[in-house]
Design an enzyme around this catalytic site. Sequence first.
Site, PDB file in Angstrom:
ATOM      1  N   TYR A 284      10.240   5.397   0.802  1.00 17.25           N
ATOM      2  CA  TYR A 284      11.270   4.623   1.600  1.00 17.25           C
ATOM      3  C   TYR A 284      12.735   4.703   0.978  1.00 17.25           C
ATOM      4  O   TYR A 284      13.598   4.298   1.569  1.00 17.25           O
ATOM      5  CB  TYR A 284      11.169   2.998   1.367  1.00 17.25           C
ATOM      6  CG  TYR A 284       9.843   2.809   2.415  1.00 17.25           C
ATOM      7  CD1 TYR A 284      10.148   2.590   3.683  1.00 17.25           C
ATOM      8  CD2 TYR A 284       8.388   2.527   1.964  1.00 17.25           C
ATOM      9  CE1 TYR A 284       9.385   2.010   4.564  1.00 17.25           C
ATOM     10  CE2 TYR A 284       7.359   2.238   3.041  1.00 17.25           C
ATOM     11  CZ  TYR A 284       7.828   1.877   4.236  1.00 17.25           C
ATOM     12  OH  TYR A 284       6.844   1.762   5.116  1.00 17.25           O
TER      13      TYR A 284
ATOM     14  N   ASP B  75       0.883  -1.189  -0.006  1.00 19.72           N
ATOM     15  CA  ASP B  75      -0.012   0.189   0.107  1.00 19.72           C
ATOM     16  C   ASP B  75       0.974   1.220  -0.043  1.00 19.72           C
ATOM     17  O   ASP B  75       0.305   2.306  -0.024  1.00 19.72           O
ATOM     18  CB  ASP B  75      -0.872  -0.067   1.195  1.00 19.72           C
ATOM     19  CG  ASP B  75      -0.313   0.025   2.705  1.00 19.72           C
ATOM     20  OD1 ASP B  75       1.002   0.110   2.679  1.00 19.72           O
ATOM     21  OD2 ASP B  75      -0.975   0.195   3.534  1.00 19.72           O
TER      22      ASP B  75
END
Length: 452
Positions: free
Chosen positions: A267, A172
């Site tokens: 990330y 997600d």
Amino acid sequence: MTKPPFILAIAGGGSTYTPGIVKSLMVRLADFPLAEIRLYDIDGERQDIIAPVVEKVIRDHSQSIKLTVTTDPEVAFSHAHFVFAQMRVGQYKMREQDEKIPLRHGVVGQETCGPGGLAYGLRTILPMVELIDLVERYADNAWIVNYSNPAAIVAEGVRRLRPQARVLNICDMPVAAMRNIAAVLGVDREAVTVNYFGLNHFGWFTQVLVDGVDRLPQLREHIARFGLLTEDAAATDPQHSDPSWVKTWRNIKPLMDHFPEYLPNPYMQYYLMPNQIVEHQNPDYTRANEVMDGREKKLFAAAAEYKRTGILPDAFHVGVHGSFIVDVARSLAFDLRQRHLVIVENRGAIANLPYDAMVEVPAYITANGPEAVTVGKIPLFYKGLIEQQLACEQLLVEATLEGSYEKALQAFTLNRTVPTMQHAKAILDDMIAANQDYWPQLEQAYKEGIAQ
């Protein structure tokens, strides 16, 4: 094609995400009819805490859907049509170790990236394969929609060990980024179409289309001031609005200051600016502690309150996590060919990456699985970064399959968050000690290496 209403099993039924996923299912019953929901977890005690909350959520919307709560895989998967997999091997206790051990060595401590993600992967690959085998034994050609982290490593392990399995690996994080993108642009998330390439938690948005117009130039201007947050940061949903997450969204700014061509997955901060990340991480209180003291404690307290009073406090929400998995399941169930970012075998989608790499790209989700959108060749800088990360993840999978200490060390050394081979060895050795209940083969290989 399987006809509704469907039987759905949730593997990892004791997860704190389960009530939110079930709520997502309930508000979409007209789109995705259900006859039965089965919660399955190897930790029956934890699942029994969550189950009454799930029951309440179901009954608020339906009196006819059967709820089954079990630790028996045959009961869970017999004749199931779909399985949502969200296992967390070692639970938050081991996540805490995944995050804190690297930090003791001055290295990024994160759940899915860096040494923590590698350790989590070593624990999860074989249990995921075991789950696939159980589903194939008892279910009728069910689709497994896998949310289990670290998704890239799990997907690579499944590709190696169960290449014919009906598993769709999803995450997600890109969808959460799209939610923030839509909020910044002032449009609905469904109005945003993106082009994207990479590995899971390691990729870039190349276009952000609204009504056919690329709005990435506008996003660059906004990110230069606020990161990937609205000006008042009010649009973030509770799942991704804790202080650590706000910092994550803001860190997209320095990433794009250096490399403005594409919009990175949040990330990427762990790989491209690890020193700054470590400087701002508390080695004694990590994201695992934040979750245990926040979402987990709140949900368990609500479950206790509900058991005592019959009143369920507002303890969870329906965020992108739940809505995305329902979207994907619907597209599989009804052959909708909806376009989503998912993890697939490359097979030429990214022309200058290995054919068998497990990549994250847009794909049309059909009743037969995903059909990847062709990306073409990617620039050398991004190709080089991806190939290094891909080699790291593939070595980690080989270490798991072979019980090889040497390949585990190579994987840790190759990871961009780890500065030297000495750091890699020290962290890996500490990880082996912490994971002795999960990595018996690797521990034995380590001991044999010392004895030689």
